[in-house]
Motif scaffolding. Structure first.
Motif, PDB file in Angstrom:
ATOM      1  N   ASN A   1     -15.621  -9.363  -3.607  1.00 33.17           N
ATOM      2  CA  ASN A   1     -14.332  -8.760  -3.948  1.00 33.17           C
ATOM      3  C   ASN A   1     -14.371  -7.239  -3.818  1.00 33.17           C
ATOM      4  N   GLY A   2     -15.453  -6.623  -4.319  1.00 27.60           N
ATOM      5  CA  GLY A   2     -15.590  -5.171  -4.203  1.00 27.60           C
ATOM      6  C   GLY A   2     -15.778  -4.730  -2.773  1.00 27.60           C
ATOM      7  N   PHE A   3     -16.502  -5.542  -1.990  1.00 27.22           N
ATOM      8  CA  PHE A   3     -16.757  -5.247  -0.593  1.00 27.22           C
ATOM      9  C   PHE A   3     -15.447  -5.058   0.169  1.00 27.22           C
ATOM     10  N   GLY A   4     -14.513  -5.967  -0.076  1.00 27.73           N
ATOM     11  CA  GLY A   4     -13.238  -5.890   0.628  1.00 27.73           C
ATOM     12  C   GLY A   4     -12.207  -5.022  -0.065  1.00 27.73           C
ATOM     13  N   GLY A   5     -12.103  -5.170  -1.395  1.00 18.84           N
ATOM     14  CA  GLY A   5     -11.050  -4.487  -2.135  1.00 18.84           C
ATOM     15  C   GLY A   5     -11.175  -2.980  -2.153  1.00 18.84           C
ATOM     16  N   LEU A   6     -12.385  -2.478  -2.364  1.00 20.77           N
ATOM     17  CA  LEU A   6     -12.572  -1.028  -2.401  1.00 20.77           C
ATOM     18  C   LEU A   6     -12.324  -0.386  -1.041  1.00 20.77           C
ATOM     19  N   ILE A   7     -12.606  -1.126   0.014  1.00 25.20           N
ATOM     20  CA  ILE A   7     -12.410  -0.581   1.361  1.00 25.20           C
ATOM     21  C   ILE A   7     -10.925  -0.397   1.648  1.00 25.20           C
ATOM     22  N   ILE A   8     -10.138  -1.451   1.439  1.00 25.14           N
ATOM     23  CA  ILE A   8      -8.709  -1.361   1.745  1.00 25.14           C
ATOM     24  C   ILE A   8      -8.037  -0.364   0.803  1.00 25.14           C
ATOM     25  N   GLY A   9      -8.539  -0.286  -0.456  1.00 22.18           N
ATOM     26  CA  GLY A   9      -7.955   0.653  -1.406  1.00 22.18           C
ATOM     27  C   GLY A   9      -8.170   2.098  -1.019  1.00 22.18           C
ATOM     28  N   SER A  10      -9.339   2.395  -0.434  1.00 23.89           N
ATOM     29  CA  SER A  10      -9.645   3.773  -0.048  1.00 23.89           C
ATOM     30  C   SER A  10      -8.987   4.181   1.257  1.00 23.89           C
ATOM     31  N   ARG A  11      -8.379   3.222   1.983  1.00 21.97           N
ATOM     32  CA  ARG A  11      -7.803   3.529   3.295  1.00 21.97           C
ATOM     33  C   ARG A  11      -6.276   3.366   3.348  1.00 21.97           C
ATOM     34  N   ILE A  12      -5.657   3.125   2.209  1.00 21.17           N
ATOM     35  CA  ILE A  12      -4.211   2.881   2.209  1.00 21.17           C
ATOM     36  C   ILE A  12      -3.451   4.077   2.769  1.00 21.17           C
ATOM     37  N   SER A  13      -3.813   5.283   2.317  1.00 20.36           N
ATOM     38  CA  SER A  13      -3.103   6.482   2.768  1.00 20.36           C
ATOM     39  C   SER A  13      -3.219   6.650   4.281  1.00 20.36           C
ATOM     40  N   ASN A  14      -4.431   6.452   4.820  1.00 20.60           N
ATOM     41  CA  ASN A  14      -4.630   6.570   6.271  1.00 20.60           C
ATOM     42  C   ASN A  14      -3.827   5.526   7.035  1.00 20.60           C
ATOM     43  N   LEU A  15      -3.806   4.292   6.523  1.00 20.37           N
ATOM     44  CA  LEU A  15      -3.065   3.222   7.192  1.00 20.37           C
ATOM     45  C   LEU A  15      -1.570   3.532   7.232  1.00 20.37           C
ATOM     46  N   VAL A  16      -1.029   3.963   6.094  1.00 22.38           N
ATOM     47  CA  VAL A  16       0.407   4.250   6.020  1.00 22.38           C
ATOM     48  C   VAL A  16       0.800   5.361   7.001  1.00 22.38           C
ATOM     49  N   GLN A  17      -0.036   6.387   7.101  1.00 23.15           N
ATOM     50  CA  GLN A  17       0.304   7.536   7.952  1.00 23.15           C
ATOM     51  C   GLN A  17      -0.064   7.318   9.423  1.00 23.15           C
TER      52      GLN A  17
ATOM     53  N   ILE B   1      -1.152   4.323  11.141  1.00 20.95           N
ATOM     54  CA  ILE B   1      -0.708   3.097  11.819  1.00 20.95           C
ATOM     55  C   ILE B   1       0.802   2.955  11.798  1.00 20.95           C
ATOM     56  N   PHE B   2       1.418   3.265  10.651  1.00 26.17           N
ATOM     57  CA  PHE B   2       2.856   3.028  10.511  1.00 26.17           C
ATOM     58  C   PHE B   2       3.690   4.297  10.670  1.00 26.17           C
ATOM     59  N   GLY B   3       3.037   5.451  10.847  1.00 27.19           N
ATOM     60  CA  GLY B   3       3.754   6.688  11.133  1.00 27.19           C
ATOM     61  C   GLY B   3       4.583   7.223   9.991  1.00 27.19           C
ATOM     62  N   LYS B   4       4.215   6.947   8.762  1.00 26.80           N
ATOM     63  CA  LYS B   4       4.953   7.442   7.602  1.00 26.80           C
ATOM     64  C   LYS B   4       4.372   8.778   7.142  1.00 26.80           C
ATOM     65  N   THR B   5       5.052   9.412   6.201  1.00 28.60           N
ATOM     66  CA  THR B   5       4.630  10.725   5.706  1.00 28.60           C
ATOM     67  C   THR B   5       3.594  10.579   4.588  1.00 28.60           C
ATOM     68  N   ALA B   6       2.984  11.711   4.235  1.00 29.31           N
ATOM     69  CA  ALA B   6       2.027  11.723   3.128  1.00 29.31           C
ATOM     70  C   ALA B   6       2.714  11.376   1.806  1.00 29.31           C
ATOM     71  N   GLY B   7       3.981  11.772   1.675  1.00 30.33           N
ATOM     72  CA  GLY B   7       4.741  11.420   0.475  1.00 30.33           C
ATOM     73  C   GLY B   7       4.951   9.924   0.355  1.00 30.33           C
ATOM     74  N   ASP B   8       5.234   9.281   1.485  1.00 28.18           N
ATOM     75  CA  ASP B   8       5.387   7.823   1.474  1.00 28.18           C
ATOM     76  C   ASP B   8       4.080   7.150   1.068  1.00 28.18           C
ATOM     77  N   ALA B   9       2.974   7.671   1.581  1.00 30.98           N
ATOM     78  CA  ALA B   9       1.666   7.110   1.239  1.00 30.98           C
ATOM     79  C   ALA B   9       1.384   7.261  -0.250  1.00 30.98           C
ATOM     80  N   ALA B  10       1.725   8.427  -0.807  1.00 29.35           N
ATOM     81  CA  ALA B  10       1.507   8.662  -2.238  1.00 29.35           C
ATOM     82  C   ALA B  10       2.346   7.706  -3.087  1.00 29.35           C
ATOM     83  N   THR B  11       3.576   7.441  -2.643  1.00 29.27           N
ATOM     84  CA  THR B  11       4.440   6.503  -3.371  1.00 29.27           C
ATOM     85  C   THR B  11       3.863   5.098  -3.361  1.00 29.27           C
ATOM     86  N   VAL B  12       3.368   4.668  -2.193  1.00 32.82           N
ATOM     87  CA  VAL B  12       2.761   3.339  -2.087  1.00 32.82           C
ATOM     88  C   VAL B  12       1.558   3.227  -3.017  1.00 32.82           C
ATOM     89  N   ILE B  13       0.729   4.270  -3.061  1.00 32.60           N
ATOM     90  CA  ILE B  13      -0.481   4.250  -3.897  1.00 32.60           C
ATOM     91  C   ILE B  13      -0.118   4.242  -5.380  1.00 32.60           C
TER      92      ILE B  13
END
Length: 531
Positions: free
Chosen positions: A321-337, A339-351
């Protein structure tokens, strides 16, 4: 190996021993202050505020650029993130020491030690920022906060399980849910505070606030007296019924009639009791082999608990669980900006909203596990996590932002559910005295799995990027998701097949039953409102 000093030291540290309370201490702890009696329910709020402050550790990335800019005059220097890695490693290793120590010394001493160290770490970081020495920042956050974090996180978990044997699931979820609330709050407060008072004063403000909160919680926390059992709710009802019986006691001729009826039924009652005793004795005799085959895990020593199949199972599941969960959790901001072309503010809202779902998962998982079973809850979480991670790859390739956000939030409900269920599971399986040592080892493995997985993810990510793939290319993430899904799947099927199938199907059946019972109650309440 067994004769080495290190082995003897570890064996001595994990010995089964606790410090008994004196009569005076037991008497003093009956009261909160002056003559105000202590109420165990106050520990729910106390645990929440304690864990709330620990949410600070999860928002360290906010300090990365301000620290690098303040010390090196270069926000992209990349030296501040090293403090987080140090804190994670030291925190993980400290858990191994703190677990048995807490069982011998109690939560109050643990909160005092951890609170002083964690608060002191903030002032040391302020000194590092003032002198512009990154090494002092590493000492303050990595060493002092890392050690203090381990003491503070474990201290309320075992204590709540001992105070609430009648509400283990609820106590389990509430003991750890404050971390998510802290992440949500500190992520919104820290940047405005930095802009208002500066980096040095921000650390001083946080250090003063943490010290004040931790000292209050240390005063409130205590262990229950030996042999403690919570009062049953039915006590007052039974007393009222007994009083009602006294007022309706028959007299005179009524007594004679009662005696006649009772004498006629005495023989039949005795025969019925003998028949029940024979049936009970027969059932015990038939199930004698089965009863003897199942060990009493609640009375196991720490050493035996750590060698059981149940502990190895949950250890591996937490690793996956930690192997997968911590990885995706630490990369959410990068993915939002990226891959999906959103702003840093959008990434902060998602987090930020992500933290809310993690909080919900921690709170509800404990009570839900009371209904469907602890192991069933873990298996459902692992199965759902595996399916969600499989869906991530498709959503990222297709670039469906709404679907990605929904998957992230749902995944974090299950991710938080792992932490909300584990204390009650350990209490059920190994007894309250083994909660802290077992929990400590699990958290160590979970943290280290995230560090190892993070290095592996980064290595693959950098290798693909160096081969010509841009940061917006989904292959940078989908390639990593494949091995993350494989790890989760192995964690899911780690249990023997027959047990897994039976438990998994039982889990689904219980969840469906719980769903329909809630739906039925909701419809019934709506019907009453219409009437």
């Amino acid at each position: 190996m067994k004769n080495s000093w290190l082995f003897k030291l570890v064996k001595y540290h994990y010995r089964d021993k606790s410090s008994p309370k004196s009569e005076k201490q037991i008497e003093d702890e009956k009261y909160l202050i002056f003559n105000i009696p202590f109420n165990r329910w106050i520990l729910f709020a106390s645990a929440f505020f304690l864990q709330f402050c620990l949410g600070f550790s999860s928002i360290w990335s906010i300090f990365n650029k301000p620290i690098d800019k303040h010390i090196f005059d270069d926000p992209t220097k990349g030296r501040a993130p090293i403090a987080y890695y140090l804190e994670t490693c030291i925190n993980s290793l400290t858990y191994l020491y703190v677990g048995p120590w807490l069982e011998r010394n109690g939560p109050r001493k643990g909160i005092l030690v951890g609170g002083i160290l964690f608060s002191l770490g903030q002032f040391v970081m302020a000194l590092g920022a003032h002198t512009k020495q990154i090494s002092i920042i590493y000492i303050g956050y990595g060493l002092f906060c890392g050690i203090g974090h381990a003491f503070l996180y474990l201290a309320p978990v075992s204590a709540l399980q001992k105070w609430f044997p009648d509400h283990k699931g609820l106590a389990s979820g509430f003991a750890v849910c404050g971390v998510s609330a802290g992440v949500i709050s500190f992520s919104q407060v820290t940047l405005p505070l930095l802009n208002k008072v500066g980096l040095i004063n921000t650390f001083i403000v946080y250090g003063s606030f943490f010290f004040f909160v931790f000292m209050i919680q240390a005063f409130l926390f205590r262990l229950p007296p030996p042999g403690y059992q919570p009062e049953k709710k039915s006590t007052s009802t039974t007393a009222a019924a007994a009083a009602a019986d006294d007022t309706n006691t028959p007299t005179g001729n009524e007594k004679e009639e009662v005696l006649k009826k009772s004498s006629e039924t005495d023989i039949s009652d005795l025969l019925k009791k003998e028949e029940k005793q024979l049936e009970f004795t027969k059932s015990i005799a038939e199930s004698e082999v089965t009863v003897l085959a199942d060990p009493d895990l609640s009375k196991m020593s720490i050493k035996k608990a750590l060698h059981t199949k149940e502990f190895r199972l949950i250890l591996f599941m937490f690793f996956a669980n930690g192997f997968g969960g911590l990885i995706i959790g630490s990369r959410i901001s990068n993915l939002v900006q990226d891959i999906f072309g959103k702003t840093a503010g959008d990434a902060a809202t998602v987090i930020t909203i992500n933290g809310v779902f993690n909080l919900v998962g921690r709170v509800i998982s404990g009570p839900v596990s009371e209904r469907i079973g602890r192991l069933q809850t873990f298996i459902v979480i692992m199965a759902a996590s595996t399916l969600i991670f499989s869906a991530f790859a498709v959503v990222i390739v297709e670039r469906v932002f709404i679907a990605f956000v929904i998957l992230v939030w749902v995944f974090n409900v299950f991710f938080g559910g792992f932490f909300g269920t584990i204390p009650a599971f350990l209490s059920d399986q190994f007894g309250n005295k083994n909660i802290s040592p077992c929990h400590a080892i699990i958290l160590t493995v979970w943290n280290l799995s995230g560090v190892f997985g993070g290095f592996l993810f980064t290595g693959i990510y950098d290798s693909l990027k160096n081969n010509g793939h841009s940061v917006s290319d989904p292959i940078l993430y989908t390639t990593n998701l494949y091995w993350a899904v494989a790890t989760l799947f192995v964690g899911l099927i780690k249990y023997p097949n027959s047990t897994f199938k039976k438990t998994f199907l039982s889990s689904l059946a219980n969840i469906v039953e719980l769903y329909y019972s809630i739906l039925e109650e909701t419809l019934f309440s709506l019907h009453l409102q219409d009437i």
